[in-house]
Design an enzyme around this catalytic site. Structure first.
Site, PDB file in Angstrom:
ATOM      1  N   TRP A   1      37.197  29.881  39.166  1.00  0.00           N
ATOM      2  CA  TRP A   1      37.410  31.130  38.428  1.00  0.00           C
ATOM      3  C   TRP A   1      37.205  32.339  39.337  1.00  0.00           C
ATOM      4  O   TRP A   1      38.027  33.244  39.381  1.00  0.00           O
ATOM      5  CB  TRP A   1      36.446  31.215  37.240  1.00  0.00           C
ATOM      6  CG  TRP A   1      36.543  32.530  36.510  1.00  0.00           C
ATOM      7  CD1 TRP A   1      37.391  32.819  35.467  1.00  0.00           C
ATOM      8  CD2 TRP A   1      35.806  33.737  36.786  1.00  0.00           C
ATOM      9  NE1 TRP A   1      37.217  34.131  35.072  1.00  0.00           N
ATOM     10  CE2 TRP A   1      36.267  34.720  35.861  1.00  0.00           C
ATOM     11  CE3 TRP A   1      34.827  34.081  37.715  1.00  0.00           C
ATOM     12  CZ2 TRP A   1      35.750  36.013  35.854  1.00  0.00           C
ATOM     13  CZ3 TRP A   1      34.322  35.381  37.696  1.00  0.00           C
ATOM     14  CH2 TRP A   1      34.777  36.332  36.781  1.00  0.00           C
TER      15      TRP A   1
ATOM     16  N   TYR B   1      39.959  35.122  40.545  1.00  0.00           N
ATOM     17  CA  TYR B   1      39.769  36.521  40.161  1.00  0.00           C
ATOM     18  C   TYR B   1      39.781  37.420  41.398  1.00  0.00           C
ATOM     19  O   TYR B   1      40.389  38.497  41.386  1.00  0.00           O
ATOM     20  CB  TYR B   1      38.456  36.690  39.398  1.00  0.00           C
ATOM     21  CG  TYR B   1      38.310  38.057  38.769  1.00  0.00           C
ATOM     22  CD1 TYR B   1      38.985  38.373  37.591  1.00  0.00           C
ATOM     23  CD2 TYR B   1      37.529  39.043  39.362  1.00  0.00           C
ATOM     24  CE1 TYR B   1      38.876  39.627  37.016  1.00  0.00           C
ATOM     25  CE2 TYR B   1      37.404  40.300  38.795  1.00  0.00           C
ATOM     26  CZ  TYR B   1      38.083  40.594  37.628  1.00  0.00           C
ATOM     27  OH  TYR B   1      37.990  41.840  37.066  1.00  0.00           O
TER      28      TYR B   1
ATOM     29  N   ASP C   1      39.044  31.348  32.323  1.00  0.00           N
ATOM     30  CA  ASP C   1      38.441  32.583  31.831  1.00  0.00           C
ATOM     31  C   ASP C   1      38.436  32.612  30.302  1.00  0.00           C
ATOM     32  O   ASP C   1      39.472  32.379  29.661  1.00  0.00           O
ATOM     33  CB  ASP C   1      39.226  33.781  32.369  1.00  0.00           C
ATOM     34  CG  ASP C   1      38.609  35.106  31.984  1.00  0.00           C
ATOM     35  OD1 ASP C   1      37.761  35.601  32.740  1.00  0.00           O
ATOM     36  OD2 ASP C   1      38.977  35.641  30.918  1.00  0.00           O
TER      37      ASP C   1
END
Length: 497
Positions: free
Chosen positions: A426, A430, A446
C-alpha cells in the site's frame, strides 16, 4: 501521425480542445502558432502541422508573438503512447539536459539506449531530446520576458542558459531581434536579487475542465502548520530546492484557465525546477477528458466521472516528504497523519529566518532526510516499528537521491520502494502515485478505495477483487483511485450530515 485536414479544421474553428496537442507552422511567414491563435487562419497549402513546439522550431519556424506557444497547456508530456518519452520530458523540464548533462546520461536514467531514446522522441514529438530541451529554455525565457519584470540577465539564468551571450544569440537567431525587444516598453525591470523578496509570478495553463475546489480541499486537509496554508482560495507553502528555502503561492485564474504561481526564491536558476514541481503537484499536464473517456467505459466509474469531470490527481512537493507522511499515515486517519507530520516538522525541520517566507504563518521547512536521520524519533510517541521505518527511509533517501523518481514501469517503481523496511504494498503504491507521479499506481488494499468501489447493494470488494477490476482501468488507475477516494469522502460527508 497528424491528420492535416483534421488539424486544419481545428485551426479554422480555434478549437480549444486541440490547444497543446499540435502546433502549426506557416510557410509564408516562418512563424508557428497554437491552433487557437487569434490571427486569421492561413491557407492549407501553407500549413505544416507538428506534434510539439520543438518539432516546429527544429524545422526553422519561430514562435508567434500573438498566441505565444509557451503558454499552451502542457499536454504533450503524456498524451503519447511512450512512458519513456513522458518520463524523459519530466526530467528535461527539471533541467536534466541543462549545463553539461548529455542525452546518454538521460537515456541511462530512463533505462534505454541513447539511440532508442532519440528514436522515441522523433517518433512521438518530431524532435530530438536536445532540441526539446533547447526549445523549453527559449519558451520559458520568452514567458518570463512577457509575464515578469525580471532583468534580462536573470531571465537568462532562470531559463537555463549557460551565459547571457548564448541567451542573446538564441533570441537573435530565432526572433531576429534581441530579447529586450520582446518586452513592452512600459515594463520596468526589477532590481537584481528581487525574486526572493517580491517574487515572480508565472501563469501556468491547464486543459479544461479543472476541479480546483477538489484539489484545494485535498491540500487543505493535509496542510502542515508552519509549512502550508490554505486561505481565501489560495495555497501557500515553503519549499526547499538545491539546499535553499523559499515559498510558492498558487492562485486559480479560471477566466484564463490558468494557475498563477508566485515564487519567492533566492536563486533564479531554480525557477524551472520549481515550476516543474508546481505542474506535478497540481497535475497541469493531464487531459482529464481523454482519461475520463477511458475510465467511463466501466459502469462502476462512469457516474463518478460524470459527477467530477475535472478531477485531478494531486502530486507531492517532495518525494521524501510524501514518503514520510505515507509511513506516518499508515493505519491512521488523514487528520492523525497530518498531526504526526506537523509534529515531526517541529521536532527537526528547519526554521526559516524572519521575513524569509514573506508570510508570518509560514515559518518552517519540512525536514530533509539527513535531519530525520539525526532526530530522536521517540519524541513522536509512535510505535518503535514505525520509528525504524522512518529511519530506514531516511537512510535509503540519503543513499539514493533518485529514490522517488519513476523507473521503467510502475511495478519496477513499487518493487524498488518495497525494499525499504516498513514500506509495504500500500505504502509503495501510494508513494508511486503521489511522489513518482505514476499514472497507473493503484493501492488496491486502501480502505477508502474499497469503500468507494462498493456497489449499490453495499457489498464491498476484497482487495484482490478490486485489483482485478482495476486491470481494465490501465494505464490510468491512479485517476480511477482519485475518483473512488472522492466518492468515499462524499459518502462519509453525507452520512455525517
Amino acid at each position: 501521425m497528424l491528420d492535416p485536414l483534421a488539424c486544419y479544421k481545428a485551426l479554422q474553428a480555434r478549437d480549444e480542445r486541440f490547444d497543446g496537442r499540435f502546433f502549426v507552422g506557416v510557410a509564408s511567414t516562418g512563424i508557428y502558432c497554437r491552433p487557437v491563435c487569434p490571427a486569421g487562419p492561413p491557407k492549407l497549402e501553407n500549413c505544416r502541422f507538428y506534434p510539439s513546439a520543438a518539432a516546429a522550431q527544429e524545422d526553422g519556424f519561430r514562435p508567434c508573438l500573438r498566441c505565444r506557444p509557451e503558454t499552451a497547456p502542457d499536454v504533450g508530456s503524456w498524451c503519447g503512447t511512450s512512458n519513456t518519452v513522458s518520463r524523459g520530458l519530466a526530467l528535461i523540464a527539471e533541467g536534466e539536459l541543462d549545463g553539461t548533462a548529455s542525452v546518454e546520461a538521460l537515456a541511462e536514467r530512463l533505462g534505454v539506449g541513447a539511440r532508442q531514446l532519440r528514436r522515441l522522441f522523433e517518433q512521438h514529438l518530431g524532435a530530438s531530446p536536445v532540441t526539446v530541451a533547447q526549445t523549453r529554455r527559449v519558451l520559458f525565457a520568452k514567458q518570463l520576458i512577457h509575464d515578469t519584470r525580471l532583468p534580462m540577465g536573470e531571465v537568462a539564468l532562470a531559463a537555463g542558459f549557460g551565459s547571457v551571450r548564448r541567451f542573446n544569440e538564441a533570441f537573435q537567431k530565432l526572433f531576429l531581434r534581441p530579447p529586450s525587444a520582446l518586452r513592452g516598453k512600459r515594463t520596468v525591470a526589477l532590481p537584481e536579487g528581487s525574486v526572493a523578496a517580491t517574487g515572480v509570478t508565472v501563469r501556468l495553463r491547464y486543459r479544461h475542465p479543472y476541479d480546483w475546489p477538489a484539489l484545494l480541499s485535498h491540500l487543505r486537509a493535509r496542510a502542515l502548520d508552519g509549512i502550508e496554508q490554505v486561505d481565501a482560495g489560495v495555497y501557500r507553502r515553503t519549499i526547499v530546492q538545491d539546499g535553499r528555502a523559499g515559498t510558492v503561492e498558487i492562485d486559480h485564474r479560471p477566466d484564463v484557465r490558468s494557475l498563477a504561481a508566485t515564487i519567492r526564491f533566492p536563486c533564479v536558476r531554480s525557477l524551472p525546477a520549481i515550476v516543474a514541481r508546481i505542474r506535478h503537484v497540481f497535475d497541469l499536464g493531464a487531459d482529464v477528458t481523454a482519461i475520463g473517456a477511458h475510465l467511463a467505459r466501466d459502469p462502476l466509474l462512469a457516474p463518478l466521472i460524470a459527477q467530477r469531470p475535472g478531477l485531478r490527481t494531486p502530486g507531492a512537493w517532495d518525494g521524501f516528504e510524501l514518503a514520510v507522511r505515507a509511513i506516518l499515515g499508515q493505519q491512521v486517519s488523514v487528520e492523525a497523519g497530518r498531526r504526526l507530520a506537523a509534529q515531526l516538522a517541529r521536532l527537526c525541520g528547519t526554521v526559516l529566518a524572519p521575513g524569509q517566507s514573506g508570510n508570518g504563518a509560514l515559518t518552517l521547512a519540512f525536514p530533509s532526510a539527513a535531519e530525520v536521520a539525526r532526530a530522536d524519533l521517540r519524541a513522536l510517541g509512535i510505535p518503535r516499528a514505525r520509528q525504524q521505518a522512518l529511519a530506514a527511509l531516511a537512510q535509503a533517501a540519503l543513499a539514493d537521491p533518485l529514490l522517488f523518481r519513476p523507473l521503467g514501469t510502475v511495478e519496477n517503481t513499487v518493487a524498488r520502494l518495497r525494499v525499504i523496511r516498513g514500506v509495504g504494498e500500500w505504502t509503495a503504491h501510494y508513494i508511486a502515485l503521489r511522489a513518482a507521479r505514476e499514472p497507473d499506481a493503484f493501492p488496491a488494499s486502501d480502505i477508502g478505495l474499497l469503500r468507494g468501489a462498493s456497489g449499490r447493494d453495499g457489498r464491498r470488494l476484497s482487495p484482490a477483487e478490486l485489483h482485478a477490476r482495476a486491470e481494465r482501468w490501465r494505464p490510468w488507475r491512479a485517476y480511477a483511485a482519485q475518483h473512488l477516494w472522492a466518492a468515499d469522502a462524499a459518502s462519509e460527508k453525507g452520512q455525517s450530515s
